[in-house]
Structures are given as C-alpha cells and as structure tokens.
Design an enzyme around this catalytic site. Structure first.
Site, PDB file in Angstrom:
ATOM      1  N   ASP A 251       0.833  -1.190   0.000  1.00 27.62           N
ATOM      2  CA  ASP A 251       0.000   0.000   0.000  1.00 27.62           C
ATOM      3  C   ASP A 251       0.878   1.253   0.000  1.00 27.62           C
ATOM      4  OD1 ASP A 251      -2.736   1.215   0.435  1.00 27.62           O
ATOM      5  OD2 ASP A 251      -1.710   1.969   2.222  1.00 27.62           O
TER       6      ASP A 251
ATOM      7  N   GLU B 183       1.693  -0.383  -5.053  1.00 27.36           N
ATOM      8  CA  GLU B 183       0.780   0.718  -5.340  1.00 27.36           C
ATOM      9  C   GLU B 183       1.690   1.939  -5.471  1.00 27.36           C
ATOM     10  OE1 GLU B 183      -3.402   2.519  -3.674  1.00 27.36           O
ATOM     11  OE2 GLU B 183      -1.795   2.227  -2.226  1.00 27.36           O
TER      12      GLU B 183
END
Length: 792
Positions: free
Chosen positions: A420, A476
């Site tokens: 993330d 990401e």
C-alpha cells in the site's frame, strides 16, 4: 535578559535494584550467588544457535579474579523461571529448549523491563510480573535482551516498558507508565470479539504479545507454493471479514478465516487463482469508535505487522493467539489446495499511532525517531495522509520490514505482497545520509528527508533477498504526498504495479470520451509505453478498473458524483475525480433503457480486463454488480455496504455473474491473452470499422484487433463506445468462418454463447447473412469477441 534554552527533563528512571553493581533477583525465588565473570560458549546451532549456546553454556569460571563481587542469580514467577542475560539476536521472542529469549531494539531508552502477563491479568490491566533489564548485562549495542528459563512462559503474554526522555519536540516519546507491544510479536492480544469494546467501554485496552512455543502445532499437510507465473494470474481483491459476514453467506463462522475457507469452491468456480487480501495484520477496528460510531473496517491502520488479525479468527484470542495463527494458516493451506495463491495487502507506510496526538502503542514508545519520518522539531511527516510516515529506509526499519516479509513467506506460506502506498518506501529516511546506508559518503550528495531515491535501500533489499526470491511483489506506486511512480517504480525487473493509468484510460474510453483510442490500445497491449523501455513485461502491469478504494463497478455506471455523507465528513472525503458515467440518469432507480445500458457497460469493462495483456484484477462483488450506494470511500462501515451479498450473487447467477465467470474461463483458454512479452505485428493486427484501417483520431470511439492464438486459431475483439451502432468488417480467412462468442449488446444468456446453450445454433444462424460477408453489427456502447473456426 537572555533566557535559558528550553530543555525537556527526562522522566524518572525505572527503579534499578542493584546489588554491588548487579541486579538483585526478582520474584520469590532463593538467591544463590554464582562466581562472577561468566563466559559464553561460541557454538552455533541452526538459526537460533547463538542464543541456545549463550543461555545453556553459561558456566562458572573458577580462575576469575577473586576480588570480583559474586553475581546474584535472578528468578521470576515465584522462582519458577530463571532470568539469564540472553542474546541480542534474533529480535522478538524466540522459543528455545528450556525457555524463551527476548530481544528488542531501542537506541534511546535509558531503562527497560520485560512485562509478563497471564491472560486474566491482561484483562484486568495489570502486569503479572516485571523483569527489569540491566543496562550492562541485558543490553548489547542498542538491543535489550533477556532469557527466561522455564516452561511456564508459554501460557503467558508479554510487553515492554521503556524509560527515557519524553520530549516530542525532539521526537522522543519514552513513557514509563506505558507497556508497549513488541514490533516482532507474532500475535497481539487485547480484545477477543470483533467490534466489542473491553469492559468499561475501553476501545484501547492494554495489549500484549504472544509468547511462542518451541514447536509447531499446525499440520501443513505437505503444502508447497503454487508458483504460478504472474502472466497466468486472475486476481480477486477481497476483504476477509466482508466476504462472508452477511447473513446470506450461510457459513458456520461468518466473517472469519474459516468462513472464507468455506467459500473457496466459489472462487475456483469464478476462475480466480489468486486472492489479494485487504489488510489482515493486527489493527484496531474500534480506533474511531470512542469519538464516533465509525469502524475502521478496511484495516489500513496497522498495530503489528507480524500478527494476523486475531478477531478475524473464529477463536479470537484463545490459547494466547496460537489458534488464530493456525486458523490463518488453514486458510492459506486450503486456498493452495484449491489452486489459489494468497497475496497480502501490507501497509508499511504508516501505523495506527498517528501523529503527535495519537496513542503510544508500540513503535512510538520504543524508538519514535527510528521508526517514523520526523522533521527537525519532532513533527511527523505525513506522506501517508494518515498522520505519520514509516521511516522505511532507515537501516533498522528496513531490516524489520524484510524480517516481517520473510516470516509471512516461511511461516505463514503466503505467496506475495501488495504494498500500500509503496512510493513511501522509496523516500529517503529521517537523518538520511549516504554513510548510514552505504557505509561511505557520496560526494555532492544532498538528500533531505522524504526525497525519492533512485535506488532505495529497502526496495534493493527486498528485491535481492534470497528468501523472498520468486515471491510476488506488487507496488501501489504512489503516495498521499504527490509522488506518482506508475511505470517508474524502482523495480529490479521484479516488481509489478497496480496500473492506475490503465484504470483511468479504460474508464475514459469505455464511457465514450474523445481522444483515448490510442491510449486504450496501449492498455490492451499491456501498457508498453510504461513498462517496455525499463525491461519489464506486460505481466508487470496489474490491470484494474475498480478496487476497494473508489466506486464499485456497478456504481461506476450509476453515479456521476460520490455520496459519502454517511462517513461523517460532510462528503469531503473520497476521490472527486472518478471518471464515472451514470449512463444518463443519476442513481439506482432509472429507466429501463438506462439500466440496460449500464449492464452493457459493466460487461464492456470486464471484457476489457480479460482481453488485456497483463494481470487482470477485480474487486469482490463486482462479478454480481455490488453497489455501495455511490459511496466511494467505505473504510468506516461494518455492515451490508461492505459485505459480499451472497443473495444478490444468486440473483445474478444467470446474468452478470455468469458472464464474468465465462470471461475468466475464456481468458485462460486463450494462449494469446496472457503473453510472456508484448504483442507484435506478427500476431496482432489493428482494425477500424473497415478491415485493417484503425482510427486513432481524436474523435475515434472504436478500437478493434485480431490476434493469432494457438488454441483458438484467431480471435477478433472490438469495442464500440460511440452512441451510434456500427457494422464492422471482419478479416477474410479462406477455409474458415468467424463465429460470435461474446456480444455485450445482447441480453443474458446470449451475451456469451457457450456450446451447451440450447438454442445456440439458431442464435448464430440469425447473423449468418452478416458473417458470410465477413461483417458483424454492433450496438452502441458494446463489445464483441469472435473466434475463427474451420468452415465445414
């Protein structure tokens, strides 16, 4: 008059019971003096050999100077356990023959103690026994350590208490009144039931770590990694609790790892061979609950990176967390049996401790200036948008992250990780300088905190780690600080990326925006403009249209605006730039023609995903058209909005769900839709309305291609995103005929013609006058797939 500078005073040190320069024994055991000057055997035994050797080979040295004062033996738990010096590695609690070694890094603490809890005492918020650590005997460098000899520990829990300077303006938060969780704890115990506060309504009760056993209690039944090539993956982003929590799941253990196990057959039927689990590390779902009714449902607020979320297990904190670990392992093992890999969404960009107003739970109370990215006056950098930023490229922190990843691969058998806000992992750490990273200065190097690094040490370590070799690594490639690295993330030819540019381009083209035909064609080819020049392949692109963050697929074609008022932030939260289109009317209640168009559009998006080179990923529930009512940021809702609706899925069994299931199957059947490398003109030909004449103009809303395929001979795919119907020309192939398979302009079940469809032949015959002329009619906003068959 000049004022003296303001200096924060250190808090009182922990009581240090000394006896002639050494610690007195603790607990109720008899104190028996030993000869001073102990020596440690140098043998090495397996991975934890140095620890075993050190704690078992402390022997009396009869030749030591007789003037040395004798050292007192120390005991804990009423004399049941002997307290020894221990060793500084490995970090964490390590079960060994005869006891447990504890080691924790803290550079700035002036004193430390190990706090032991029974489960009952933890509930009562009281320490069962506290073992002070001698700064001379129980500290090596910046690591505090102790070995507790005895078998009684394995039914207990532990934490640490640190003392030192409390000076937030200097980035120091040592608080002797707080017992903190070991970052290396393998399970964290606090509350047993999801969403239920502790007695007294406490949402942040005392937490403690599990003390490991010296043996495994889990049977992997010969489980081995599946090791799928990434080009062959179909990824399903899934929230573990939300997947089975709805009553319609009819599972025995809804919302748990075991509940998800009971639905693995469904995922296999859908054609999924990889699940990407939203955060399953320990977090506090009640972190907002004391000030509002909101829940931290998504889990992007980690407390501990080694511990699985205990309240996702059906057994809660039973057996001090051992059973919860085994339940997570059961999910992984059974997923592998179903041919499904498990990728974890990990949040090494921030933690639940927030900014300077947040709680002291673990990292902050242990060594705040090491674990967090700080400004000169102690302020927290906030590249995560969540209050703090993990100091990823600090030598201690990056070693911690690699240790954590290794643990989840070796001990928990996961197959990969999605990172993330991974761009934070490429930023220079606090106090970054070339000496503390590489050992020698680099001339002219002036890198400030948070500067993006060309070769980030952490990414380098992960990419070249021998244990993590072959593990799937997905970035990401952006963060909340404005760093956007899609196509440019430091990759070592290993890292894949969530392709946000694919999402945006596909959304624009499918809804009929001018100027995106060429960019859409690049998306179909695996985004070579992003990945080819850097040496990467199509499968380094994880293609998606919708994910947990943003509109669902159904909402993407239903709402032009977000509707986030229920989040309690006056609709300010969530993305405003959604690139959605409601197909002419806002909201779920619309005319029949609009509803039909929405069905076509959802299918068009799914066709695009499945015929694009790269790795397709779709979000849980999109296969049946799950709606969140236009809320594009449902992080805080533990109810039906975020739950997989098994009843709605049944309603769509012969409609959208059937179409999605058959499309994933079709992709796997086609060799040409999961290529090792980018397609070339040898097998790929672009078309427009007319054969071999693609239209890349600004106003083009039509893209078509034919692709040679080893299993299907050849396939023809076309997207018409205009509001006008068209008749397209098909390639002439003497001795063969084109046969329609997919036409999103048709109602179910004729949107996907399977061989077992009862009136399939009649349906195909209705188009024979077009097909014999190598033509095919397309409705507005529709997509088609035809395959080449021998003309017999």
């Amino acid at each position: 008059m000049a004022q003296l500078p303001c200096v924060s005073a250190a808090r009182p040190l922990l009581a240090v019971p000394l006896w002639r320069g050494r610690w007195r024994g603790s607990g109720g055991g008899v104190r028996r003096p030993n000869a001073a000057g102990r020596r440690v055997a140098a043998g090495v035994r397996a991975a934890t050999g140095p620890v075993v050797a050190a704690v078992e080979a402390e022997v009396d040295d009869e030749d030591d100077d007789e003037e040395e004062e004798p050292e007192v033996e120390r005991y804990a738990l009423g004399g049941a356990c002997k307290v020894l010096a221990g060793m500084p590695a490995p970090l964490g609690a390590t079960a060994l023959a005869g006891g447990v070694n504890f080691a924790v890094y803290s550079a700035g603490a002036s004193a430390a103690s190990l706090c032991l809890f029974t489960p009952d005492d933890l509930k009562a918020d009281q320490v069962t026994e506290e073992v002070p650590l001698d700064p001379l005997r129980n500290r090596t460098g910046n690591v505090w350590h102790v070995f507790i000899q005895g078998e009684q520990l394995h039914t207990m829990l532990y934490g640490y208490r640190f003392d030192g300077v409390f000076a937030p303006e200097r980035g120091q938060y040592y608080d002797v009144s707080t017992v903190v969780v070991d970052p290396y704890a393998k399970a964290v115990i606090s509350r047993g039931q999801y969403g239920v506060p502790a007695p007294g309504g406490d949402c942040w009760p005392q937490m403690a770590g599990m003390i490991p056993l010296p043996y495994s209690t889990f049977d992997w039944q010969g489980d081995l990694p599946l090791k799928y090539h990434q080009k062959d993956l179909v990824v399903y982003e899934m929230h573990l609790r939300g997947f089975t929590k709805h009553d319609s799941s009819n599972t025995q253990h809804p919302g748990t790892y075991l509940g998800a196990v009971s639905k693995l057959d469904y995922l296999k039927e859908l054609g999924v061979n990889c699940v990407e689990l939203m955060p399953c590390h320990e977090f506090n779902e009640l972190e907002y609950f004391s000030s509002s009714s909101k829940m931290n449902f998504w889990g992007y607020s980690t407390i501990n990176f080694f511990s699985p979320m205990t309240r996702y297990s059906s057994v809660g904190m039973n057996n001090c967390g051992h059973d919860a670990i085994n339940e997570f392992k059961t999910f992984v093992r059974e997923a592998h049996k179903h041919g499904i890999e498990v990728v974890m969404d990990v949040v090494f960009n921030h933690t639940a401790e927030g900014n300077e107003k947040g709680p002291i739970l673990s990292f902050r109370g242990i060594d705040n200036s090491t674990y967090y990215m700080l400004a000169p006056k102690g302020e927290f950098y906030n590249y995560s948008g969540c209050g703090n930023t993990f100091n990823c490229n600090h030598p201690v922190v990056r070693e911690f992250i690699v240790d954590c990843l290794r643990y989840w691969v070796t001990e928990m058998h996961v197959d990969g990780f999605r990172f993330d806000l991974a761009s934070i992992m490429t930023r220079g750490c606090s106090l970054w300088d070339p000496v503390n990273v590489y050992g020698s200065p680099l001339e002219g190097d002036m890198i400030t905190t948070g500067t993006p690094l060309v070769s980030p040490p952490l990414i380098d370590m992960i990419s070249n780690d021998p244990i993590l070799g072959g593990v799937k690594l997905i970035a990401e490639a952006w963060d909340a600080g404005g760093l956007y690295q899609v196509g440019q993330f430091p990759h070592w030819n290993i890292w894949s990326e969530w392709n946000g540019k694919y999402r945006d381009t596909v959304r624009q083209f499918i809804k009929g925006t001018d100027g995106f035909a060429g960019a859409f064609a690049e998306c179909l080819c695996g985004s070579p403009q992003l990945y080819q020049a850097g040496g990467r392949k199509p499968w380094h692109s994880v293609n998606f249209v919708c994910a947990h963050d943003g509109f669902t697929l159904a909402d993407l074609v239903t709402y032009n605006k977000k509707y986030n008022l229920s989040n309690g932030e006056d609709n300010r939260d969530g993305e405003n730039h959604n690139l959605s289109w409601n197909c002419g009317e806002e909201g779920e209640f619309a005319s029949l023609s609009v509803r039909r168009l929405r069905k076509r559009q959802m299918r068009n998006f799914f066709v695009c995903l499945m015929v694009s080179q790269g790795v397709p990923m779709f979000y849980m529930g999109d296969e049946y058209g799950h709606t969140k009512g236009g809320n594009n940021n449902t992080y805080c809702h533990d109810h039906y909005v975020n739950y997989f609706r098994w009843d709605k899925k049944e309603e769509q069994s012969y409609d959208l769900y059937r179409f999605c299931r058959l499309m994933t199957k079709f992709r796997k059947e086609c060799e040409s839709l999961g290529l090792e490398d980018f397609p070339t003109a040898e097998r790929l030909q672009w078309h427009g309305h007319q054969l071999g004449k693609p239209d890349w103009s600004e106003g083009s809303r039509f893209v078509a291609f034919s692709m040679k395929d080893e299993t299907k001979d050849e396939i023809y795919v076309a997207f018409n995103t205009s509001h006008l119907s068209v008749v397209v020309g098909l390639p002439e192939r003497p001795g063969y005929r084109w046969e329609p398979v997919v036409d999103t302009g048709k109602p179910a079940p004729y949107d996907f013609l399977t061989d077992d469809l009862p009136d399939r032949a009649l349906t195909v015959h209705q188009f024979s006058h077009f097909l014999t002329s190598n033509l095919y009619p397309m409705l507005s906003y529709s997509s088609i797939i035809l395959v080449l068959r021998p003309d017999v």
